[in-house]
Design a protein around this motif. Structure first.
Motif, PDB file in Angstrom:
ATOM      1  N   LEU A   1       0.839  -1.205   0.000  1.00 44.88           N
ATOM      2  CA  LEU A   1       0.000   0.000   0.000  1.00 44.88           C
ATOM      3  C   LEU A   1       0.869   1.249   0.000  1.00 44.88           C
ATOM      4  O   LEU A   1       0.571   2.229  -0.677  1.00 44.88           O
ATOM      5  CB  LEU A   1      -0.952  -0.021   1.205  1.00 44.88           C
ATOM      6  CG  LEU A   1      -1.972  -1.180   1.159  1.00 44.88           C
ATOM      7  CD1 LEU A   1      -2.791  -1.248   2.443  1.00 44.88           C
ATOM      8  CD2 LEU A   1      -2.896  -1.048  -0.055  1.00 44.88           C
ATOM      9  N   ALA A   2       1.978   1.204   0.742  1.00 41.60           N
ATOM     10  CA  ALA A   2       2.878   2.364   0.769  1.00 41.60           C
ATOM     11  C   ALA A   2       3.469   2.587  -0.620  1.00 41.60           C
ATOM     12  O   ALA A   2       3.590   3.723  -1.077  1.00 41.60           O
ATOM     13  CB  ALA A   2       3.983   2.140   1.797  1.00 41.60           C
ATOM     14  N   ARG A   3       3.822   1.508  -1.311  1.00 39.03           N
ATOM     15  CA  ARG A   3       4.372   1.672  -2.658  1.00 39.03           C
ATOM     16  C   ARG A   3       3.331   2.308  -3.568  1.00 39.03           C
ATOM     17  O   ARG A   3       3.610   3.207  -4.335  1.00 39.03           O
ATOM     18  CB  ARG A   3       4.808   0.355  -3.262  1.00 39.03           C
ATOM     19  CG  ARG A   3       5.144   0.577  -4.741  1.00 39.03           C
ATOM     20  CD  ARG A   3       5.618  -0.581  -5.561  1.00 39.03           C
ATOM     21  NE  ARG A   3       6.628  -1.335  -4.885  1.00 39.03           N
ATOM     22  CZ  ARG A   3       6.359  -2.385  -4.139  1.00 39.03           C
ATOM     23  NH1 ARG A   3       5.109  -2.789  -4.026  1.00 39.03           N
ATOM     24  NH2 ARG A   3       7.295  -3.011  -3.544  1.00 39.03           N
ATOM     25  N   GLN A   4       2.077   1.824  -3.444  1.00 40.61           N
ATOM     26  CA  GLN A   4       1.032   2.365  -4.310  1.00 40.61           C
ATOM     27  C   GLN A   4       0.812   3.851  -4.056  1.00 40.61           C
ATOM     28  O   GLN A   4       0.470   4.595  -4.954  1.00 40.61           O
ATOM     29  CB  GLN A   4      -0.264   1.570  -4.132  1.00 40.61           C
ATOM     30  CG  GLN A   4      -0.199   0.268  -4.916  1.00 40.61           C
ATOM     31  CD  GLN A   4      -1.160  -0.803  -4.398  1.00 40.61           C
ATOM     32  OE1 GLN A   4      -2.074  -0.516  -3.614  1.00 40.61           O
ATOM     33  NE2 GLN A   4      -0.950  -2.032  -4.810  1.00 40.61           N
ATOM     34  N   ARG A   5       1.035   4.256  -2.817  1.00 43.57           N
ATOM     35  CA  ARG A   5       0.927   5.696  -2.516  1.00 43.57           C
ATOM     36  C   ARG A   5       2.183   6.443  -2.931  1.00 43.57           C
ATOM     37  O   ARG A   5       2.288   7.631  -2.718  1.00 43.57           O
ATOM     38  CB  ARG A   5       0.696   5.905  -1.010  1.00 43.57           C
ATOM     39  CG  ARG A   5      -0.692   5.493  -0.540  1.00 43.57           C
ATOM     40  CD  ARG A   5      -0.979   6.086   0.838  1.00 43.57           C
ATOM     41  NE  ARG A   5       0.049   5.740   1.813  1.00 43.57           N
ATOM     42  CZ  ARG A   5      -0.022   4.697   2.636  1.00 43.57           C
ATOM     43  NH1 ARG A   5      -1.057   3.907   2.616  1.00 43.57           N
ATOM     44  NH2 ARG A   5       0.954   4.451   3.493  1.00 43.57           N
ATOM     45  N   GLY A   6       3.164   5.708  -3.444  1.00 44.97           N
ATOM     46  CA  GLY A   6       4.395   6.353  -3.893  1.00 44.97           C
ATOM     47  C   GLY A   6       5.347   6.700  -2.778  1.00 44.97           C
ATOM     48  O   GLY A   6       6.174   7.603  -2.907  1.00 44.97           O
ATOM     49  N   CYS A   7       5.205   5.991  -1.653  1.00 45.23           N
ATOM     50  CA  CYS A   7       5.999   6.368  -0.485  1.00 45.23           C
ATOM     51  C   CYS A   7       7.266   5.559  -0.287  1.00 45.23           C
ATOM     52  O   CYS A   7       8.083   5.929   0.534  1.00 45.23           O
ATOM     53  CB  CYS A   7       5.172   6.241   0.787  1.00 45.23           C
ATOM     54  SG  CYS A   7       3.771   7.316   0.797  1.00 45.23           S
ATOM     55  N   ILE A   8       7.406   4.427  -0.964  1.00 42.48           N
ATOM     56  CA  ILE A   8       8.570   3.584  -0.659  1.00 42.48           C
ATOM     57  C   ILE A   8       9.847   4.369  -0.953  1.00 42.48           C
ATOM     58  O   ILE A   8       9.992   4.971  -2.009  1.00 42.48           O
ATOM     59  CB  ILE A   8       8.553   2.285  -1.507  1.00 42.48           C
ATOM     60  CG1 ILE A   8       7.320   1.467  -1.178  1.00 42.48           C
ATOM     61  CG2 ILE A   8       9.828   1.484  -1.335  1.00 42.48           C
ATOM     62  CD1 ILE A   8       7.378   0.634   0.063  1.00 42.48           C
ATOM     63  N   GLY A   9      10.723   4.347   0.017  1.00 39.24           N
ATOM     64  CA  GLY A   9      11.970   5.099  -0.142  1.00 39.24           C
ATOM     65  C   GLY A   9      11.801   6.546   0.293  1.00 39.24           C
ATOM     66  O   GLY A   9      12.756   7.274   0.505  1.00 39.24           O
ATOM     67  N   GLY A  10      10.554   6.983   0.476  1.00 36.01           N
ATOM     68  CA  GLY A  10      10.309   8.361   0.919  1.00 36.01           C
ATOM     69  C   GLY A  10      10.191   8.413   2.427  1.00 36.01           C
ATOM     70  O   GLY A  10      10.443   7.438   3.125  1.00 36.01           O
TER      71      GLY A  10
END
Ligand code: 5AD
Length: 378
Positions: free
Chosen positions: A361-370
């Motif tokens: 879900l975090a990746r889908q929100r564009g957060c991975i690595g952020g």
């Protein structure tokens, strides 16, 4: 602070740290690892256990993996494929039970007719299981092996959003020892990359306790999961099947069952500690060793269970390994039994939810690595 406590307090783990955790034999230290895994699970994913109703819809397979009971060369297997309607019936039952997701698993087949079949089934399941409780229909995980990229694309477009493809071992040499030369490690990795590029939530995993496998291998498996940035992990003990080359009387010996179980549970705990917010399955193979194997998986940091939905008439024909549990139970019996097991582990069931991993879900929100993702990527 002991050395183990010091390792457990880290956010980023070296190869040596992971080897150290996997190799522990002291009962107090083992318990410390287990408790840390559970605390991380609760922090990152919560206490819920998510169901994935499992339909093993075909045991036809073109491969000849040296360990697997449904390998093409095993003439003793009665081959079957469920019809579209049989699968749909199980899927509807699954949705009615409140299991939010389903796993469609089969042996590997690549002919056009098979690809069309899977695509059609996925499409129908998504459409025909929509209800006020499940407005998007059942979540669908596919586990149908290595396929051409365009097949993966078609399944995704039809509505499958997760894909499981185990690497079996991340060590190319060990991989080559348990597969015929027609199956290549690089192809498997390339498939995992394609799946991710297409947009699937990707799961992988390994077998634990393979002959010749060391804790160094397993530590590199954990690093492989991390470096591939996977969303889900399904792994379990290797269990010999008598009608396979690796299960033959003259084959290399394996660790005793209790050692394979302990190592499998340790791998679950260490994956939870290192990878934090992924979904980890308590797999049926754990229960092939001891009756409460899956509860023990939950108590070591797993949060997904796959209740059997394969019709009982064919369940015995999907024997990947000897002693597979639950082959005589109906889907309703599996449901009751698992509810009891989850309660016994002090956990609750996620009802009418897809139960995607927080990592996905975090990746889908564009957060991975952020800044909003746990910094575990080292
Ligand atoms: N023991 C344990 N797991 C097995 N699998 C296949 N054969 C065996 C076995 N003998 C697992 C593999 C495969 C998954 C579908 O089942 O990891 O990816």
């Amino acid at each position: 602070m002991t050395e183990v406590q010091e390792i457990l307090s880290r956010q980023v783990f070296s190869h040596e740290d992971i080897v150290r955790l996997l190799a522990i034999t002291d009962p107090d230290e083992s318990e410390e690892i287990r408790r840390t895994a559970c605390a991380i699970l609760e922090q990152t994913c919560g206490r819920k256990v998510y169901y994935r109703g499992l339909i093993e819809f075909s045991n036809w397979c073109v491969n000849n993996c040296f360990y697997c009971g449904i390998r093409a060369g095993n003439r003793r297997v009665r081959r079957y494929r469920l019809t579209e309607d049989q699968i749909l019936e199980q899927a509807r039952w699954c949705a009615e039970q409140g299991y939010g997701s389903i796993v469609l698993q089969s042996g590997e087949c690549r002919e056009e007719e098979f690809i069309d079949f899977v695509e059609r089934v996925v499409h129908r399941i998504r459409r025909e299981t929509v209800s006020p409780r499940l407005p998007q229909g059942l979540g669908i995980t596919l586990c149908v092996g290595e396929q051409r990229r365009d097949a993966y694309e078609r399944f995704f477009a039809a509505g499958a959003h997760r894909y499981l493809l185990r690497i079996e071992t991340s060590d190319p040499e060990l991989f080559a020892r348990i597969h015929p030369p027609s199956q290549r490690f690089e192809d498997r990795v390339a498939c995992l990359r394609s799946l991710r590029e297409i947009g699937y939530q990707v799961g992988t995993g390994v077998m634990i306790g393979l002959p010749g496998q060391t804790v160094e291998h397993l530590a590199r498996d954990v690093a492989f999961f991390r470096d591939m940035d996977v969303d889900m992990i399904g792994m379990g003990p290797y269990i010999p099947h008598a009608d396979t080359p690796m299960g033959a009387p003259d084959a290399a010996p394996v660790l005793p069952p209790d050692a394979r179980l302990a190592l499998s549970l340790r791998m679950i705990a260490v994956c939870r500690i290192v990878l934090r917010d992924v979904n980890i399955a308590a797999t049926t193979a754990l229960q092939a060793i001891v009756p409460d194997g899956r509860e023990r998986g939950l108590l070591h940091g797993a949060n997904v269970i796959m209740p059997q939905l394969t019709p009982t008439e064919v369940r015995r024909d999907f024997l990947l390994y000897d002693g597979k549990p639950c082959v005589d139970e109906s889907a309703a019996q599996c449901r009751a039994c698992l509810a009891m097991r989850i309660a016994a582990a002090g956990r609750e069931v996620g009802v009418d939810e897809w139960g995607d991993s927080p990592h996905a879900l975090a990746r889908q929100r564009g957060c991975i690595g952020g800044s909003c993702a746990a910094d575990r990527r080292g």
